[in-house]
Design an enzyme around this catalytic site. Structure first.
Site, PDB file in Angstrom:
ATOM      1  N   THR A 145       0.826  -1.242   0.125  1.00  0.00           N
ATOM      2  CA  THR A 145      -0.081  -0.115   0.198  1.00  0.00           C
ATOM      3  C   THR A 145       0.846   1.399  -0.095  1.00  0.00           C
ATOM      4  O   THR A 145       0.340   2.290   0.147  1.00  0.00           O
ATOM      5  CB  THR A 145      -0.899   0.067   1.268  1.00  0.00           C
ATOM      6  OG1 THR A 145      -0.149   0.086   2.562  1.00  0.00           O
ATOM      7  CG2 THR A 145      -1.540  -0.977   1.059  1.00  0.00           C
ATOM      8  N   THR A 164       4.489  -5.003   3.915  1.00  0.00           N
ATOM      9  CA  THR A 164       5.534  -5.029   5.057  1.00  0.00           C
ATOM     10  C   THR A 164       5.529  -6.360   5.723  1.00  0.00           C
ATOM     11  O   THR A 164       6.527  -6.464   6.439  1.00  0.00           O
ATOM     12  CB  THR A 164       4.941  -3.830   6.176  1.00  0.00           C
ATOM     13  OG1 THR A 164       3.598  -4.276   6.693  1.00  0.00           O
ATOM     14  CG2 THR A 164       4.988  -2.349   5.638  1.00  0.00           C
ATOM     15  N   ASP A 165       4.734  -7.228   5.684  1.00  0.00           N
ATOM     16  CA  ASP A 165       4.702  -8.300   6.635  1.00  0.00           C
ATOM     17  C   ASP A 165       5.899  -9.281   6.243  1.00  0.00           C
ATOM     18  O   ASP A 165       6.401  -9.861   7.159  1.00  0.00           O
ATOM     19  CB  ASP A 165       3.577  -9.124   6.241  1.00  0.00           C
ATOM     20  CG  ASP A 165       2.211  -8.760   7.136  1.00  0.00           C
ATOM     21  OD1 ASP A 165       2.556  -7.660   7.922  1.00  0.00           O
ATOM     22  OD2 ASP A 165       1.118  -9.538   6.805  1.00  0.00           O
ATOM     23  N   LYS A 207      10.265  -6.428  11.434  1.00  0.00           N
ATOM     24  CA  LYS A 207       9.018  -5.904  11.731  1.00  0.00           C
ATOM     25  C   LYS A 207       8.600  -6.189  13.356  1.00  0.00           C
ATOM     26  O   LYS A 207       8.398  -7.487  13.550  1.00  0.00           O
ATOM     27  CB  LYS A 207       7.832  -6.297  10.847  1.00  0.00           C
ATOM     28  CG  LYS A 207       6.639  -5.590  10.911  1.00  0.00           C
ATOM     29  CD  LYS A 207       5.561  -5.802  10.033  1.00  0.00           C
ATOM     30  CE  LYS A 207       4.245  -5.158  10.118  1.00  0.00           C
ATOM     31  NZ  LYS A 207       3.269  -5.488   9.386  1.00  0.00           N
TER      32      LYS A 207
END
Length: 405
Positions: A78, A154-155, A231
């Site tokens: 995104t 991002t994951d 993360k």
């Protein structure tokens, strides 16, 4: 009423400013400034302003030929997205013009060309896509790109950054960037992260890095080494943190001034990138836990490699040690990392650790478990010799041990 119209209405006893999306089942679907969609009685809506965004859709952004040439490779996510007011959905943008429209200010930093490598949720990333990505980055640099930006969900972003770090010895900045919050939310980090990634991609950096918010404030993005970042939160904008080492740089906002640490690898403008994309996919990653049945280790029989995330200094139970011994005896390369994430694996302190060493398990030093996993895939893609594989796994190659290169 036209989609995208700014409206006000009474909701929850307060006047709310919102954006009209559509009408469904007799109710008006609107998007509140908080980012949430709700349904209200159309009669309660008051028009404030007509939609403005349609004027720029499809418009070509003029690029300044005197600015540095960057490439944007999109894999999804995104980071460069906008709201489709017909449906209320957030849609990803892929072309250079799309991304420059989504992130105003990029055209003042560099010229851009773009490639859509994939359009996937990051949990669907695969080693095959990593290989294609590393090859595309290499080609872009060989074809004159002074830096490459990879937009990514991002994951699994940290996995991909580590994988490319090993597959590609780059003389120019390769910047992975994502967005924790989508573009339709007032707290979205996509614009600041996007601008900071472009600034980092035009800097003196010469390695693979991740650029994301350094804190919950909109004042600095951190530049993290691609093999030392993780993360650490599901939704915070500063979710990405360097572990076992400080970030290798920062980008101030809104000035976009880049500061690099003395440990950061510098750009090598007269050097060609070196690509070694072969990966061994029969590599596993397993986390030890109390009561773990050895059968879970035996499930990796026939694999060429296994990374274990052990407790403390790098420990497992005695039954699991024997299962690991059976793997190493059969030629599987097994490396031990720690669930602690900070600190070095040392299997020479306690009997359990010495038993693991005697079973042929390699110490993973300070490598993060997921970094050791992708490194072992890469190492076994380069050699079939278990002794050479062991040497490479215990040798720092891309700063993965948390110490200076």
């Amino acid at each position: 009423m036209e989609s995208g119209t700014e409206v006000t209405c009474q909701y929850a006893g307060m006047e709310q400013t919102a954006t009209y999306i559509t009408e469904r089942d007799g109710m008006a679907v609107i998007k509140l400034n908080s980012g949430y969609n709700i349904g209200v009685d159309p009669a309660c809506l008051t028009v404030v302003a007509a939609p403005e965004m349609t004027e720029t859709v499809g418009m070509t952004i003029e690029q300044n030929p005197s600015l540095p040439q960057l490439s944007i490779i999109s894999t999804g996510g995104t980071i460069a997205s906008r709201v489709d007011y017909r449906t209320g959905a957030v849609t990803s943008q892929f072309t250079a013009d799309d991304i420059m429209r989504a992130i105003p200010g990029l055209a003042d930093i560099a010229r851009f060309r773009s490639e859509v490598l994939a359009s996937i949720l990051s949990e669907n990333m695969t080693p095959a896509i990593w290989q294609t990505l590393a090859t595309s980055i290499c080609n872009e640099i060989k074809n004159g790109a002074e830096g490459v930006i990879v937009t990514h969900g991002t994951d699994t972003l940290a996995y991909s950054a580590a994988a490319v770090s090993f597959m590609l010895d780059t003389p120019a900045p390769v910047i992975f960037v994502g967005s924790q919050r989508s573009a339709d939310r007032p707290s979205s980090d996509n614009v600041m992260n996007g601008l900071a990634s472009a600034a980092a991609a035009t800097s003196d950096l010469g390695e693979v890095a991740v650029v994301m918010h350094a804190s919950t404030n909109d004042d600095t993005c951190a530049i993290h080494r691609g093999t030392r970042v993780r993360k650490m939160h599901t939704s915070r904008r500063d979710a990405f943190q360097s572990l076992g080492t400080a970030p290798i740089g920062s980008v101030a906002y809104p000035s976009l001034d880049v500061t690099l640490s003395k440990d950061a690898v510098r750009r090598r403008p007269d050097t060609e990138p070196v690509l070694s994309p072969k990966l061994e996919e029969k590599v596993g990653l397993s986390t030890f836990y109390p009561g773990m049945h050895p059968d879970l280790i035996h499930a990796f029989e026939g694999y060429r490699g296994l990374v274990v995330s052990g407790t403390g200094l790098g420990h497992t139970s005695a039954p699991v040690i024997e299962a690991l011994r059976s793997l190493t005896d059969a030629g599987t390369v097994v490396a031990m990392t720690s669930q602690c994430l900070n600190g070095r694996v040392c299997d020479r302190v306690y009997d359990t650790g010495r038993d693991l060493l005697a079973a042929g398990v390699l110490e993973g030093d300070e490598m993060l478990p997921e970094v050791a996993y992708v490194k072992l895939m890469w190492v076994l893609g380069q050699t079939n010799d278990t002794e050479e594989a062991a040497r490479l796994m215990t040798t720092p190659l891309r700063g993965e041990f948390g110490r200076c290169l």
